[in-house]
Scaffold this active site. Structure first.
Site, PDB file in Angstrom:
ATOM      1  N   HIS A 295      69.678   1.840 -74.831  1.00 57.52           N
ATOM      2  CA  HIS A 295      68.917   3.009 -75.284  1.00 57.52           C
ATOM      3  C   HIS A 295      69.833   4.161 -75.673  1.00 57.52           C
ATOM      4  O   HIS A 295      71.062   4.075 -75.555  1.00 57.52           O
ATOM      5  CB  HIS A 295      67.903   3.442 -74.218  1.00 57.52           C
TER       6      HIS A 295
ATOM      7  N   CYS B  34      71.531   0.688 -67.201  1.00 52.71           N
ATOM      8  CA  CYS B  34      71.250   0.495 -68.625  1.00 52.71           C
ATOM      9  C   CYS B  34      72.505   0.694 -69.473  1.00 52.71           C
ATOM     10  O   CYS B  34      73.535   1.160 -68.997  1.00 52.71           O
ATOM     11  CB  CYS B  34      70.168   1.468 -69.084  1.00 52.71           C
TER      12      CYS B  34
END
Length: 248
Positions: free
Chosen positions: A112, A128
């Protein structure tokens, strides 16, 4: 005869529920090396681009193995902090490519964007993969659902990591991470914006922070600078403004 065969195959696939456009779709592969925080994107077994990324604060935070992209979300809200999608303060940035790591449905681990471009390249996330917002937007437009993503802690070449997982790829080990943008404007992000903000601040034009995000404050600083140099005050940093600033 060949045309008849192709049409027949398309007809059969349509009856079975397949989209005929996928027949000619390119093969895609993403490899993430935690050893040097780089992400490689391949199409049809050839390296297209390599990007800098941020990964887990601890080695165990970012999983390793073979996974797939199972969700694609634009401007995903940051539920934990009650921050709306698209908000500049949202730590998830502008795009979310959810991955089914550790038996999750794509809502826990992802590739992301970010709200702090200075974090890219560091070991800082909760697990992440963070990218510059411009980079994740580019990747988001390319990547399809079910694209394979390989995570490895190895510092071996991307091709070696691919081979260990049954993929044969080609291309140089490194492709320019980010081509120099000809213009910078509101919405741009990345190291070039960081350089711009540092230069403006040094010259006395306050961008109210050096975060790598070309927002309203940076735009105002650019316009003010342009006015003092008798340039078109449009807030867009093109060749003339770059030359006046002394940046590439």
């Amino acid at each position: 005869m060949n045309k008849v065969l192709v049409l027949a195959l398309i007809f059969v696939f349509s009856l079975l529920g397949f989209d005929h456009s996928t027949i000619a779709a390119s093969r895609q592969l993403i490899i993430i090396k935690k050893a040097n925080n780089q992400l490689a994107y391949y199409e049809n077994d050839k390296l297209v681009k390599v990007f800098p990324v941020a990964t887990g604060k601890e080695a165990s935070y970012t999983p390793e193995g073979k996974f797939k992209v199972v969700t694609k979300i634009m401007n995903r809200p940051y539920y934990k902090g009650n921050i709306k999608g698209g908000d500049p303060k949202n730590p998830l940035g502008k795009r979310w490519l959810g991955i089914n790591a550790r038996n999750t449905p794509g809502n826990t681990y992802a590739i992301h964007g970010n709200n702090d471009s200075n974090s890219i390249g560091k070991y800082i996330s909760a697990g992440c993969i963070r990218m510059y917002n411009n980079d994740i937007q580019w990747l988001y437009e390319k990547v399809r659902m079910n694209t394979v993503v390989l995570f490895a802690s190895s510092n071996k070449p991307f091709a070696s990591i691919a081979a260990q997982n049954g993929y044969k790829v080609s291309g140089p080990e490194s492709v320019p991470v980010q081509a120099t943008l000809s213009t910078l404007k509101k919405g741009s992000s990345g190291p070039q914006v960081v350089e711009l903000q540092k230069r403006l601040t040094k010259l006395g034009f306050n961008t109210k922070g050096i975060d790598g995000e070309f927002g309203k404050n940076t735009e105002v600083a650019v316009k003010t600078f342009q006015k003092t140099k008798k340039l078109t005050a449009d807030g867009v940093v093109g060749p003339k403004t770059k030359k006046a600033l002394g940046i590439k």
